[in-house]
Design an enzyme around this catalytic site. Structure first.
Site, mmCIF file in Angstrom:
data_model
loop_
_atom_site.group_PDB
_atom_site.id
_atom_site.type_symbol
_atom_site.label_atom_id
_atom_site.label_comp_id
_atom_site.label_asym_id
_atom_site.label_seq_id
_atom_site.Cartn_x
_atom_site.Cartn_y
_atom_site.Cartn_z
ATOM 1 N N ASN A 102 0.852 -1.197 0.000
ATOM 2 C CA ASN A 102 0.000 0.000 0.000
ATOM 3 C C ASN A 102 0.882 1.238 0.000
ATOM 4 O O ASN A 102 1.957 1.233 0.588
ATOM 5 C CB ASN A 102 -0.876 -0.012 1.266
ATOM 6 C CG ASN A 102 -1.781 1.196 1.362
ATOM 7 O OD1 ASN A 102 -2.435 1.583 0.392
ATOM 8 N ND2 ASN A 102 -1.827 1.819 2.532
ATOM 9 N N HIS A 104 1.061 5.039 1.361
ATOM 10 C CA HIS A 104 0.437 5.929 2.349
ATOM 11 C C HIS A 104 1.090 7.308 2.243
ATOM 12 O O HIS A 104 2.320 7.400 2.214
ATOM 13 C CB HIS A 104 0.617 5.350 3.759
ATOM 14 C CG HIS A 104 -0.099 6.144 4.795
ATOM 15 N ND1 HIS A 104 -1.468 6.094 4.953
ATOM 16 C CD2 HIS A 104 0.350 7.054 5.694
ATOM 17 C CE1 HIS A 104 -1.822 6.921 5.913
ATOM 18 N NE2 HIS A 104 -0.743 7.526 6.374
ATOM 19 N N SER A 136 5.114 6.559 2.287
ATOM 20 C CA SER A 136 5.567 5.241 2.756
ATOM 21 C C SER A 136 4.904 4.163 1.913
ATOM 22 O O SER A 136 3.699 4.229 1.663
ATOM 23 C CB SER A 136 5.142 4.997 4.210
ATOM 24 O OG SER A 136 5.559 6.040 5.059
ATOM 25 N N ASP A 145 -2.634 0.368 7.910
ATOM 26 C CA ASP A 145 -1.307 1.014 7.907
ATOM 27 C C ASP A 145 -0.296 0.476 8.926
ATOM 28 O O ASP A 145 0.594 1.220 9.349
ATOM 29 C CB ASP A 145 -1.454 2.542 8.135
ATOM 30 C CG ASP A 145 -2.379 3.183 7.117
ATOM 31 O OD1 ASP A 145 -2.359 2.759 5.943
ATOM 32 O OD2 ASP A 145 -3.125 4.114 7.493
#
Ligand code: GRF
Length: 201
Positions: A102, A104, A136, A145
């Site tokens: 992912n 972020h 990130s 997260d």
């Protein structure tokens, strides 16, 4: 390496991944998945003739179980969340353990967690008076997260006047760091050693 990209919004990160794919050619976006029927990212996917699916329970949607079958059929090796706002089901995450990443728009582990997405993140960063922010890329686990961090890049925000200015600077970095990490995956250069994620040369 075949990848699936999950999106919910305008798709600028998807576009960055697709532009980088043209140059690197070591990965291919085979599928784009969204929780919405209409979003900017789907338009981009269609422009690149990429198959799209909407995940959900409404008519015309696909379930996670069906999606999983498609991914196996299509030999998807990496799932990339690029502005996807929903939490993935635990079973799905477990099937792709250490194969879901992912992006972020802040420096985790700060400014992450439930509700910390899009403008909310940049507003919180702005209000904290932080002097640096960044992007990130991390592995996805069943929570928001909290997965291990793969790569980060910082940007100076000491002179910004608004959260929007932070968003603009961070987005530029997102567009570099996400294709960079995908490329390293395709090259087999992302390893876990002693519980830390390492990018090999
Ligand atoms: C990005 O800032 C991403 O980090 C966040 O949502 C935004 C998506 O932007 N999770 P886009 O749809 O890729 O333009």
């Amino acid at each position: 390496m075949k990848i699936a990209v999950f999106v919910s919004g305008r798709g600028s990160n998807l576009r960055a991944i697709l532009e980088a794919q043209k140059k690197k050619k070591n990965y291919e976006v085979s599928v784009v998945v969204s929780d919405k029927f209409d979003c900017g990212a789907f338009e981009i996917a269609k422009g690149f003739s990429i198959q799209t699916f909407t995940i959900g329970t409404k008519e015309g949607c696909i379930s996670y179980d069906e999606l999983l079958k498609k991914f196996i059929e299509k030999e998807i090796e990496l799932v990339v969340l690029a502005g996807f706002l929903k939490l993935l089901p635990v079973e799905f995450v477990n099937q792709f353990n250490f194969k879901i990443i992912n992006i972020h728009p802040a420096l985790l582990p700060s400014f992450g967690g439930k509700g910390m997405y899009g403008a909310n993140v940049h507003k919180a960063v702005f209000e904290s008076s932080a002097k640096v922010s960044g992007a990130s890329v991390h592995f996805v686990d069943p929570n928001y997260d909290t997965g291990k961090i793969i790569a980060q890049k910082c940007v100076d925000i000491s002179d910004v006047k608004s959260p929007e200015e932070i968003a603009e600077r961070v987005l530029e970095i997102e567009h570099q760091i996400l294709p960079f990490v995908i490329d390293k995956f395709a090259e087999g250069k992302i390893k876990i050693a002693d519980g830390r994620v390492v990018i090999c040369d």
